[in-house]
Each structure stands twice: as structure tokens, then as C-alpha cells.
Design an enzyme around this catalytic site. Structure first.
Site, PDB file in Angstrom:
ATOM      1  N   GLY A 155       6.105  -6.626  -0.662  1.00 24.42           N
ATOM      2  CA  GLY A 155       5.504  -6.481   0.664  1.00 24.42           C
ATOM      3  C   GLY A 155       6.523  -6.868   1.712  1.00 24.42           C
ATOM      4  N   SER A 156       6.050  -7.335   2.851  1.00 22.64           N
ATOM      5  CA  SER A 156       6.974  -7.624   3.952  1.00 22.64           C
ATOM      6  C   SER A 156       7.713  -8.948   3.734  1.00 22.64           C
ATOM      7  CB  SER A 156       6.187  -7.688   5.264  1.00 22.64           C
ATOM      8  OG  SER A 156       5.253  -8.741   5.199  1.00 22.64           O
ATOM      9  N   CYS A 201      10.059   1.511   1.412  1.00 24.91           N
ATOM     10  CA  CYS A 201      10.910   0.328   1.545  1.00 24.91           C
ATOM     11  C   CYS A 201      12.381   0.715   1.457  1.00 24.91           C
ATOM     12  CB  CYS A 201      10.556  -0.711   0.493  1.00 24.91           C
ATOM     13  SG  CYS A 201      10.595  -0.069  -1.183  1.00 24.91           S
ATOM     14  N   GLU A 209      10.095  -8.743  -3.601  1.00 25.24           N
ATOM     15  CA  GLU A 209      10.577  -7.394  -3.283  1.00 25.24           C
ATOM     16  C   GLU A 209      10.097  -7.104  -1.869  1.00 25.24           C
ATOM     17  OE1 GLU A 209      12.461  -5.551  -5.146  1.00 25.24           O
ATOM     18  OE2 GLU A 209      12.288  -6.465  -7.116  1.00 25.24           O
ATOM     19  N   TRP A 235       0.813  -1.222   0.000  1.00 23.52           N
ATOM     20  CA  TRP A 235       0.000   0.000   0.000  1.00 23.52           C
ATOM     21  C   TRP A 235       0.843   1.268   0.000  1.00 23.52           C
ATOM     22  CZ3 TRP A 235       1.963   2.236   4.233  1.00 23.52           C
ATOM     23  CH2 TRP A 235       2.477   1.381   5.231  1.00 23.52           C
ATOM     24  N   ASN A 236       2.151   1.151   0.310  1.00 24.22           N
ATOM     25  CA  ASN A 236       2.898   2.389   0.605  1.00 24.22           C
ATOM     26  C   ASN A 236       3.171   3.243  -0.634  1.00 24.22           C
ATOM     27  OD1 ASN A 236       4.692   0.396  -0.243  1.00 24.22           O
ATOM     28  ND2 ASN A 236       6.384   1.202   0.959  1.00 24.22           N
TER      29      ASN A 236
HETATM   30  P1  NAD Z   1       2.321  -7.227   3.494  1.00 24.16           P
HETATM   31  O1  NAD Z   1       3.348  -8.282   3.360  1.00 24.16           O
HETATM   32  O2  NAD Z   1       1.526  -7.185   4.747  1.00 24.16           O
HETATM   33  O3  NAD Z   1       1.259  -7.326   2.310  1.00 24.16           O
HETATM   34  C1  NAD Z   1       1.618  -7.221   0.957  1.00 24.16           C
HETATM   35  C2  NAD Z   1       0.557  -7.885   0.099  1.00 24.16           C
HETATM   36  O4  NAD Z   1       0.544  -9.283   0.343  1.00 24.16           O
HETATM   37  C3  NAD Z   1      -0.865  -7.404   0.359  1.00 24.16           C
HETATM   38  O5  NAD Z   1      -1.529  -7.273  -0.873  1.00 24.16           O
HETATM   39  C4  NAD Z   1      -1.453  -8.531   1.182  1.00 24.16           C
HETATM   40  O6  NAD Z   1      -2.854  -8.643   1.085  1.00 24.16           O
HETATM   41  C5  NAD Z   1      -0.786  -9.733   0.563  1.00 24.16           C
HETATM   42  N1  NAD Z   1      -0.726 -10.925   1.411  1.00 24.16           N
HETATM   43  C6  NAD Z   1      -0.764 -11.010   2.760  1.00 24.16           C
HETATM   44  N2  NAD Z   1      -0.647 -12.299   3.164  1.00 24.16           N
HETATM   45  C7  NAD Z   1      -0.528 -13.044   2.034  1.00 24.16           C
HETATM   46  C8  NAD Z   1      -0.356 -14.442   1.783  1.00 24.16           C
HETATM   47  N3  NAD Z   1      -0.263 -15.327   2.775  1.00 24.16           N
HETATM   48  N4  NAD Z   1      -0.252 -14.849   0.496  1.00 24.16           N
HETATM   49  C9  NAD Z   1      -0.291 -13.948  -0.524  1.00 24.16           C
HETATM   50  N5  NAD Z   1      -0.469 -12.626  -0.342  1.00 24.16           N
HETATM   51  C10 NAD Z   1      -0.575 -12.172   0.930  1.00 24.16           C
HETATM   52  O7  NAD Z   1       3.080  -5.861   3.242  1.00 24.16           O
HETATM   53  P2  NAD Z   1       2.496  -4.367   3.307  1.00 24.16           P
HETATM   54  O8  NAD Z   1       2.294  -3.995   4.742  1.00 24.16           O
HETATM   55  O9  NAD Z   1       1.361  -4.207   2.369  1.00 24.16           O
HETATM   56  O10 NAD Z   1       3.702  -3.533   2.692  1.00 24.16           O
HETATM   57  C11 NAD Z   1       4.760  -3.031   3.465  1.00 24.16           C
HETATM   58  C12 NAD Z   1       6.008  -3.835   3.244  1.00 24.16           C
HETATM   59  O11 NAD Z   1       6.327  -3.830   1.859  1.00 24.16           O
HETATM   60  C13 NAD Z   1       7.227  -3.263   3.937  1.00 24.16           C
HETATM   61  O12 NAD Z   1       7.985  -4.300   4.494  1.00 24.16           O
HETATM   62  C14 NAD Z   1       7.993  -2.604   2.794  1.00 24.16           C
HETATM   63  O13 NAD Z   1       9.358  -2.453   3.024  1.00 24.16           O
HETATM   64  C15 NAD Z   1       7.699  -3.535   1.684  1.00 24.16           C
HETATM   65  N6  NAD Z   1       7.916  -2.914   0.372  1.00 24.16           N
HETATM   66  C16 NAD Z   1       8.949  -3.368  -0.402  1.00 24.16           C
HETATM   67  C17 NAD Z   1       9.203  -2.780  -1.644  1.00 24.16           C
HETATM   68  C18 NAD Z   1      10.302  -3.264  -2.523  1.00 24.16           C
HETATM   69  O14 NAD Z   1      10.306  -2.932  -3.699  1.00 24.16           O
HETATM   70  N7  NAD Z   1      11.249  -4.063  -2.052  1.00 24.16           N
HETATM   71  C19 NAD Z   1       8.392  -1.733  -2.086  1.00 24.16           C
HETATM   72  C20 NAD Z   1       7.358  -1.300  -1.271  1.00 24.16           C
HETATM   73  C21 NAD Z   1       7.125  -1.910  -0.049  1.00 24.16           C
END
Ligand code: NAD
Length: 492
Positions: A217-218, A273, A239, A142-143
Site C-alpha cells: 500500500g502507500s 505502483c 511494498e 485495491w489497484n
Molecule cells: P493504503 O496504504 O491506503 O491502504 C493499503 C491497505 O492498508 C488497505 O487494506 C488499508 O485498509 C490498510 N490500512 C490502512 N491504514 C492502516 C493501518 N493503520 N494499519 C494497517 N492497515 C492499514 O494504500 P492503497 O490506497 O490501498 O494502495 C495504493 C498504494 O499502494 C500506492 O501507493 C501504490 O503505489 C501502492 N502499491 C504498491 C505495490 C508494491 O508492490 N510496491 C503494489 C501495489 C500498490
């Protein structure tokens, strides 16, 4: 998603500044996701068949819509994330640049290219080309709800794939808007579809009949995704998060470094991130640097320079890191645990924080930064690299910028400017360790969404036939002598 979806359950997306409902979206089930992937498979055949020029023309049409209707998209990003309009515009602008680059360069990077067949097989014409994978599932955070997923989606589309995109549950409206405008530009087939919902919808996409999952994501979710994708041997690009360091050398431009530290740490409320979370400053300039950061940080205000925390639960993480750091001898020169409110967190500058505390080791993802004094740049590099993460990094140094950049165990490094690599479309973006693997952006980002296809075409029969039971002993002797002549001259 198109009207054939059966989803009945819905969820609201909320404005994190006010809790007002921005929109209501379906919680797509595993069946909905499978149906979307099935439609994508048919669309992929058509999209792949358009070729590079046909796809580039349509991607440019979409890019035109994004550029013309940017204010509309900015409003939606602001409503769902809380970020200021200017910041929303910046991420959209960068995303548009990436779409244009991917569209323009796909043929050059992925198109058919001749390779040398080598001496032994000089009768062959060797060719490699990069073909589309088919259907790519993209799961986004979402960020940066435009810039981040489009780093995968734009490149996957340019490489000839259809995409099923699962945006974050915090920004489903942005995801739906992106797919809706793509359908305006490309009405023929559902080449880019969106499925909305929570983690379960993402998990269903991971287990669906997709050819690759591009996850942002995380790290914790990334590990779950990789485990689930392993069931079908579906390749993944991960990522994930970061704990990005910024290094300040003794000869650095301290004003520029302080500016970068403050922007890198506090912009987007630290929910970046590749945002700056840790600073290592050379002892010779530490006091001056800290004074400059402190002065600038005092002028940064939550609610004016950046918005609320998009995800309310992140406030607890930020509070925990600050409380722990302060309890273990850290000092807050600006802000502190009290600056973490119900929606907003004020900027916090911490010093004297032990290296093994959560504020230094875990991703805080909030408007906080630690500054640590180091005796020299070797210590700075060692401390910077002592992290499970390795996404981005920044170096401020007049003389040793490139050398220090090379020594940092991160996927990207910016020298003498903050976060610059993210906006350069030719540079690959991605991390090491808990920050994930695989690359988006640049030629590497295009190849991430394609499979190499090697073709060896015989042009004429060789007098020395090697791959036949009719191969003679004479041929073996000639080959043996040939290899000794070609490769046997090096004694070591
Ligand atoms: P998150 O991991 O909570 O969620 C990311 C996505 O994964 C969401 O769409 C969520 O619904 C989905 N998801 C959750 N559980 C899942 C599962 N078991 N299987 C498949 N999909 C699932 O992360 P967030 O809070 O949305 O984002 C923040 C994180 O993203 C931070 O750690 C940040 O550093 C990272 N981030 C990384 C980059 C990069 O390019 N490396 C860019 C932006 C954000």
C-alpha cells in the site's frame, strides 16, 4: 471468515464507475481478527505438516479453480476497481503463474541443503533449511487486488504458513472470493482466511499474534504499520508506492520507448505502483520522442482504454499535481487539469515541469506523465535517482541498457520493455527508500516467509577439542599456527 465471526457492522463495496453496490462485507473488529489468527495458528500446524509436495498439490488445485473460473473473478475485479476486463484477466494470469512457480520451487529453495563446515570444524555436518514462520498477516491494496496480494499470499502459503488476509476496503469482494475458492481447494482447515474492514482492521491484524506482516500500500501506511509491528517485534515486508522513472537514451528505439511510456503511464488509469510517472529523454531524441508520445497519448481514452479512478479522492491528488505543475511553468501537451473529472481522468502529458514540483516528487497515481529533457544519460540517472522512492524503473537504450539499469536506485528495472520484471516469477519484487523493503516473488519471496534453521551435527570427535575447558595449550599453539598458515599470507 468463517461463521464464528461476531462482526455486525458492515460496509458496501461500490462500483467506481456507477456507485452501484457490488457487495456488503463485515467490518471485522480486533476480537474477530484475533479469533481468525487463532484459527490460523492451528491451521498452520496442519498445513506446515503437509510438506512441500502436499502443499504444492493443494496450491495447484486452487490454481486450477482460478484458471477455470477466471471470467467470474474478472467480473468481480472489474466491478470493484473499474478496470477493463482484459486488464483484470492479465493480473489474474500473472498471479496464477506466480502460484505455480512458488508451488513448484518451494522445496528447491527452502528444503534442507548441506553447507560447508569449514576446515576448523570439518568434523561437523552443516545443514540449513527454511521453516515456515507460522501465521502471516497480509494487508493489500485495491489497484491490483489479485496480483499484488497473491505475490505475498502465494509465496507465504507455499513456504508452509497460514495466512490471514485483509484486502483493501475498495476490493473486499475480490479478497473474499480468493479465500472462498481456496477453501474449496483446501476444505480441511482455514489455511487462508479473509478479514474485511478499513484501516482499523488492518491495524488490528498488525498488532495480532502473527509471525510476519506483508503489507502492500502507500508509504504513509507502511510507516504506521512498521511502528505498530515494532511493539511485538513482528517482522514486516513493506511494498509501498513509487515514482518510477523511464529513461530514453539517444540510441533508443523511440517507437518502443514511446509505446512503453504511454502504456506505463496510462494503463489502469496510472494506478500502478510500478507505473511510469517520470520520463527523462536524451536531448538528441527529446523532440522526436515527445512527438511520438503525444501522438499515442491522443489516442488513449478514459472509459475505453482504462477505467475510472478506483478511489475517488485520488482525483484531488491528480488535480493538485497538474494545477501546481502548470502554475510553475509546466505545459500540458495532452490533457491538463480540465481532464480530471468526477470519476475519470483523461491522459495528460506534461513537459517543462520543475523537478521540485509535486508532479515530479510525489506519487501521483493517476494517468499523467512528465517528460524532461536531459543533456546525457548521467543527468538522466542522477535525476531519476533523486527521489525518496525507488521501486521500479525502465530504460530504453540499444547499447547501454544493462549499465544504466545497474545505476538506478530501484528494486527492479525493465530494459527495452515496460514493466517486464513483474511477470517474471523468478525475479524478486520490491523497493528501496520510501518504496519499502523486503521482497516478494522468486526465491527471495519464498525465503521472506520462512526462517532459516541452521543445524550443525557432529560426525566424529576432533583430535583438537576447541570448545571444552579441557582444551590444552598445545591445541591453542596448533590452532595459532594453522590460522597463520591459512590466513596470514596476505600482507594487506
Ligand atoms: P493504503 O496504504 O491506503 O491502504 C493499503 C491497505 O492498508 C488497505 O487494506 C488499508 O485498509 C490498510 N490500512 C490502512 N491504514 C492502516 C493501518 N493503520 N494499519 C494497517 N492497515 C492499514 O494504500 P492503497 O490506497 O490501498 O494502495 C495504493 C498504494 O499502494 C500506492 O501507493 C501504490 O503505489 C501502492 N502499491 C504498491 C505495490 C508494491 O508492490 N510496491 C503494489 C501495489 C500498490
Amino acid at each position: 471468515m468463517t461463521s464464528t465471526a461476531q462482526a455486525v457492522e458492515t460496509f458496501p463495496s461500490l462500483d467506481p464507475a456507477t456507485d452501484e453496490v457490488v457487495g456488503t462485507h463485515p467490518v471485522h473488529s480486533a476480537e474477530d481478527v484475533a479469533a481468525a489468527v487463532g484459527r490460523a495458528r492451528r491451521a498452520a500446524a496442519w498445513w506446515g505438516g503437509l510438506g512441500f509436495a502436499g502443499r504444492a498439490e493443494r496450491l495447484r488445485r486452487w490454481k486450477g479453480i482460478l484458471a477455470r473460473r477466471m471470467p467470474e473473478l474478472c467480473d468481480l475485479v472489474k466491478a470493484e476497481t473499474g478496470k477493463p476486463t482484459g486488464d483484470a484477466q492479465l493480473e489474474i494470469v500473472l498471479a496464477i503463474e506466480h502460484i505455480e512457480w512458488a508451488a513448484r520451487n518451494a522445496r528447491k529453495v527452502l528444503g534442507s541443503a548441506r553447507r560447508s563446515p569449514g576446515l576448523l570444524l570439518a568434523n561437523q555436518a552443516a545443514t540449513v533449511e527454511y521453516q515456515p514462520l507460522g501465521v502471516v498477516g497480509v494487508i493489500g491494496p485495491w489497484n491490483y487486488p489479485v496480483f499484488t496480494p497473491l505475490g505475498s499470499i502465494g509465496y507465504a502459503l507455499a513456504a508452509g504458513n497460514a495466512v490471514v488476509f485483509k484486502p483493501s476496503e475498495y476490493t473486499p469482494g475480490v479478497g473474499a472470493w480468493l479465500a472462498g475458492t481456496f477453501a474449496e481447494a483446501v476444505p480441511e482447515h482455514p489455511v487462508l482466511q479473509v478479514v474485511t474492514g478499513f484501516g482499523d482492521t488492518g491495524a488490528a491484524l498488525t498488532r495480532a499474534d502473527v509471525d510476519k506482516i506483508a503489507f502492500t500500500g502507500s508509504a504513509a501506511t507502511g510507516k504506521k504499520i512498521m511502528a505498530a509491528a515494532a511493539e511485538r517485534l513482528t517482522p514486516v515486508v513493506i511494498e509501498a508506492g513509487g515514482k518510477d522513472p523511464l529513461l530514453v537514451d539517444a540510441d533508443a528505439d523511440l517507437d518502443a520507448a514511446a509505446d512503453a511510456a504511454v502504456w506505463g503511464a496510462f494503463s489502469n488509469a496510472g494506478q500502478t505502483c510500478v507505473g511510469v510517472e517520470r520520463v527523462y529523454a536524451h536531448a538528441a531524441v527529446y523532440d522526436d520522442f515527445v512527438a511520438k508520445v503525444t501522438e499515442r497519448a491522443r489516442g488513449v481514452r478514459a472509459g475505453e482504454h482504462y477505467g475510472p479512478m478506483t478511489m475517488r479522492s485520488q482525483l484531488d491528488v491528480v488535480r493538485r499535481h497538474l494545477t501546481d505543475a502548470l502554475a510553475r511553468g509546466g505545459r500540458a501537451l495532452v490533457g491538463g487539469a480540465d481532464s480530471v473529472g468526477d470519476r475519470y481522468a483523461g491522459p495528460t502529458v506534461l513537459v517543462d515541469v520543475p523537478e521540485d514540483s509535486a508532479a515530479v516528487r510525489e506519487e501521483t497515481f493517476g494517468p499523467t506523465v512528465t517528460i524532461t529533457r536531459v543533456a546525457d544519460m548521467d543527468e538522466a540517472v542522477a535525476k531519476a535517482n533523486d527521489s525518496a522512492y525507488g521501486l521500479g524503473s525502465t530504460v530504453f537504450s540499444r547499447r547501454r541498457g544493462m549499465e544504466l539499469a545497474r545505476r538506478l536506485r530501484t528494486g527492479m528495472t525493465a530494459v527495452n520493455a515496460p514493466l517486464s520484471f513483474a511477470g517474471i516469477a523468478t525475479l524478486p519484487f520490491g523497493g528501496v527508500g520510501d518504496s519499502g523493503f523486503g521482497r516478494i516473488h522468486g526465491p527471495e519471496g519464498l525465503r521472506e516467509f520462512a526462517r532459516s534453521k541452521a543445524i550443525a551435527r557432529q560426525r566424529f570427535a576432533m583430535p583438537l577439542a576447541l570448545t571444552t575447558f579441557a582444551r590444552s595449550e598445545k591445541t591453542d599453539r596448533i590452532v595459532s599456527r594453522l590460522i597463520a598458515t591459512l590466513h596470514g599470507r596476505h600482507s594487506r
